[in-house]
Design a protein around this motif. Structure first.
Motif, PDB file in Angstrom:
ATOM      1  N   GLN A 117      31.333  41.173  42.191  1.00 57.86           N
ATOM      2  CA  GLN A 117      32.291  40.742  41.176  1.00 57.86           C
ATOM      3  C   GLN A 117      32.669  41.913  40.301  1.00 57.86           C
ATOM      4  N   LEU A 118      33.944  41.931  39.893  1.00 59.01           N
ATOM      5  CA  LEU A 118      34.429  42.892  38.909  1.00 59.01           C
ATOM      6  C   LEU A 118      34.821  42.090  37.678  1.00 59.01           C
ATOM      7  N   VAL A 119      34.196  42.401  36.559  1.00 58.97           N
ATOM      8  CA  VAL A 119      34.453  41.657  35.328  1.00 58.97           C
ATOM      9  C   VAL A 119      35.036  42.600  34.292  1.00 58.97           C
ATOM     10  N   GLU A 120      36.240  42.278  33.846  1.00 63.52           N
ATOM     11  CA  GLU A 120      36.951  43.108  32.876  1.00 63.52           C
ATOM     12  C   GLU A 120      36.788  42.541  31.481  1.00 63.52           C
ATOM     13  N   SER A 121      36.902  43.411  30.492  1.00 68.02           N
ATOM     14  CA  SER A 121      36.894  42.986  29.104  1.00 68.02           C
ATOM     15  C   SER A 121      37.646  44.010  28.266  1.00 68.02           C
TER      16      SER A 121
END
Length: 122
Positions: free
Chosen positions: A3-7
């Motif tokens: 998973q790639l989780v952006e913020s």
């Protein structure tokens, strides 16, 4: 499962700054390049900046001198520091992991994050 989780997206006034982060998680052996793309309404997705595991960088002409990409290889995390933001920077920003190798089969895959909205407006 990777998973790639952006913020870090949000609303900012022209001339302001934002910092985006993207963390890749899962059974990751290595990632060749990580980068940021953006897509504004009615436009195609375009490369903003990318960085290889060795630290080589590539920027779109429109962001050179204003945006800085960096990466923490140990954390599989990429950052985008955005300064002097302009209304034309408004878009959904997507994180990309290119040629990511997973432990399960040691094959290369490309992954995308879900996107984070950046809006530059007064």
């Amino acid at each position: 499962q990777v998973q790639l989780v952006e913020s870090g997206g949000g609303l900012v006034q022209p001339g302001g700054s934002l910092r985006l982060s993207c963390a890749a998680s899962g059974s990751i052996f290595s990632i060749y390049a990580m980068g940021w793309y953006r897509q504004a309404p009615g436009k195609q997705r375009e490369l903003v900046a990318a960085i290889t595991s060795g630290g080589s960088t590539n920027y779109a002409d429109s962001v050179k001198g204003r945006f800085t990409i960096s990466r923490d290889n140990a954390k599989n995390t990429v950052y985008l520091q955005m300064n002097s933001l302009k209304p034309e920077d408004t878009a959904v920003y997507y994180c990309n992991a290119e040629r990511l190798i997973v432990y399960s089969d040691y094959r290369e895959y490309d992954y995308w994050g879900q996107g984070t909205q950046v809006t530059v407006s007064s």
